[in-house]
Design an enzyme around this catalytic site. Structure first.
Site, mmCIF file in Angstrom:
data_model
loop_
_atom_site.group_PDB
_atom_site.id
_atom_site.type_symbol
_atom_site.label_atom_id
_atom_site.label_comp_id
_atom_site.label_asym_id
_atom_site.label_seq_id
_atom_site.Cartn_x
_atom_site.Cartn_y
_atom_site.Cartn_z
ATOM 1 N NE ARG A 299 -1.475 2.656 2.693
ATOM 2 C CZ ARG A 299 -1.054 3.851 3.085
ATOM 3 N NH1 ARG A 299 -0.998 4.863 2.237
ATOM 4 N NH2 ARG A 299 -0.633 4.028 4.323
ATOM 5 C CG ASP A 300 2.976 4.508 2.960
ATOM 6 O OD1 ASP A 300 2.742 5.339 2.067
ATOM 7 O OD2 ASP A 300 3.457 4.824 4.059
ATOM 8 C CG HIS B 146 7.461 7.905 5.715
ATOM 9 N ND1 HIS B 146 7.272 7.821 4.370
ATOM 10 C CD2 HIS B 146 6.319 7.424 6.283
ATOM 11 C CE1 HIS B 146 6.074 7.328 4.110
ATOM 12 N NE2 HIS B 146 5.464 7.082 5.257
ATOM 13 C CB CYS C 85 7.203 11.796 1.069
ATOM 14 S SG CYS C 85 7.070 13.561 1.201
#
Lengths: 302, 302
Positions: free
Chosen positions: A10-11, A204, A235
């Site tokens: 997912r991430d 993160h 990101c």
């Protein structure tokens, strides 16, 4: 026992430029299911337009081999997402709201308050379904627009989740702004005020502090941590910077610090090597390059 | 006060494929001299054949602008190196021996014992010179050939340095094998047994644990840490893995954890950006990509 929860599909994959074919995603998840992790965030039931890499959410969720010891969770943004998760028989749905109002507005065009309000119909709909609830709180350690997010605001948002009946709560460091000191202080405060929740920390490694943050979380009493194989999941604010904390690097560190873990280190490394075959850029993780600290070299070999 | 000691022009550049021209090295050191660090390992007086990148050791050492608040140290392998250091008026010489006998044999074709023995003539020669002594102990946290190096062996080697009159001692994690738990335990033990030494810890981020290791060193009472701008200085055993812990990432973390520091974060980041212009590969550091946690973004900017 420290619990590692895998978020790579997912991430991790949501920000990858390349599309990973459905059957490869399924194979990856099936391999992760055998590593010992107790939870896998399989996918996200968002709009395929918003996150094209996860457009095959249903197909993935329906075709993985379920290990009964693993909770298969999915991120959902709204009632439609909840319906899709139920239809696919996910074990859990994961709600998400940002503690920072500015970040939430930017992310989902709603205030933090309105997003919490919108959870009510989702939770109402799910109340007679056989599915667990968890809630993530983005920007818990800082917002890329607002900067510092006051602790009081985090505690208020945790309370809002609890008021909605959500007791599995994740504090997410969405853009890698947490410092180890802050992690210790905030985690201690949240566990102190809300001793009955199951608290997960999601870090993160954007600014290199990810593994140090985990250790301070453990020192504060946290035992559930999200991580992403290969450390993928960068990101958009920080091109070139690291993504999620790397599962195998985290497991490697905790393993050699003698923590009791739910994960097999070698299986994790093998699975990360498989992930590497699916992507055309090198992974962020250190261990797949450097080897374990017990991987010794021959004296003649250099 | 936590003291950062910069090793980029020695431990960083020695493994770089590209040769950095002498005037650029001098400019880099001059800039580092203005960041607040209290020590710079300028170069190494080794054979130019062994380390071609440092063949200009004398020229660099003689032509830098000295900041009186900075100790300019140089690594020396033997008496000849000591003579070169004296001739260049270095403030300090840094001796090096590996705690692991196998590693020392591989590195300098001598046993650990024989290397300590060879220090005697160096120290004798330096006894009437105006130059300070420090001693580094390689593979203090593990050897890539032998694996674990027993704590007793480290304590013995520290004692050997002290017996030679060396009281500035560095425990070096030569190939990035230290875990945070081990750092806390070993540093505590060394400081406990030898409270009068000035102890420096030298970490590599080969397996991602570098910054976490520093925090555990601080928790044990250590206040001196080596670091390399940009995190350069990778090890030949681990191609693709990270090098030394990154100075600006370390300073960034400690700064935002409210530690009193001898270094200005912004100047450190600027100097790392200058270093980037001298090398054709991207640096390992996170902060020069991701920015500081206080570098906020405009809501309209994405």
């Amino acid at each position: 026992m420290i619990h590692i929860q895998e978020v790579v599909t997912r991430d991790g994959l949501q920000n990858e430029r390349e599309y990973v074919p459905t059957e490869k995603k399924i194979e990856l998840i099936n391999r992760i299911s055998q590593t010992g992790v107790n939870k896998i965030e399989v996918t996200s039931f968002v709009s395929p337009k918003a996150v094209p890499n996860l457009k095959d959410a249903e197909e993935v969720m329906k075709n993985i081999d379920r290990n009964p010891d693993v909770t298969y969770t999915t991120l959902i943004p709204n009632l439609k997402g909840a319906q899709r998760a139920v239809e696919c028989e996910a074990d859990e749905v994961n709600l998400l709201v940002s503690a920072s109002n500015t970040h939430n507005l930017k992310n989902v065009k709603k205030t933090t308050e309105d997003t919490f309000e919108s959870f009510k119909e989702i939770i109402d709909y799910l109340s007679d379904k056989n599915i667990a609830l968890s809630g993530a709180l983005g920007t818990s350690f800082g917002c890329p627009f607002e900067g510092n997010v006051p602790e009081e605001r985090i505690l208020d948002c945790v309370q809002k989740y609890i008021d909605l009946g959500v007791n599995r709560i994740t504090l997410a460091d969405t853009t890698g702004m947490a410092t180890p000191k802050q992690v210790y202080e905030l985690s201690s405060k949240v566990l102190d005020e809300f001793p009955n929740i199951t608290l997960t920390l999601h870090f993160h490694n954007t600014r290199g502090m990810g593994l140090a943050n985990v250790l301070e979380g453990i020192r504060a009493g946290v035992i559930h941590f999200d991580a992403s194989l290969g450390g993928i999941g960068g990101c958009p604010f920080a091109p070139g910077a690291s993504g999620n904390i790397c599962s195998e690097d985290l497991v490697h560190m905790l393993h050699f610090m003698d923590y009791e873990l739910n994960v097999d280190l070698d299986k994790m490394i093998e699975t990360s090597k498989y992930l590497q075959t699916l992507l055309s850029h090198p992974l962020d993780g250190q261990i797949i390059n450097a080897g374990k600290i017990t991987d010794l070299h021959s004296v003649d070999g250099i």
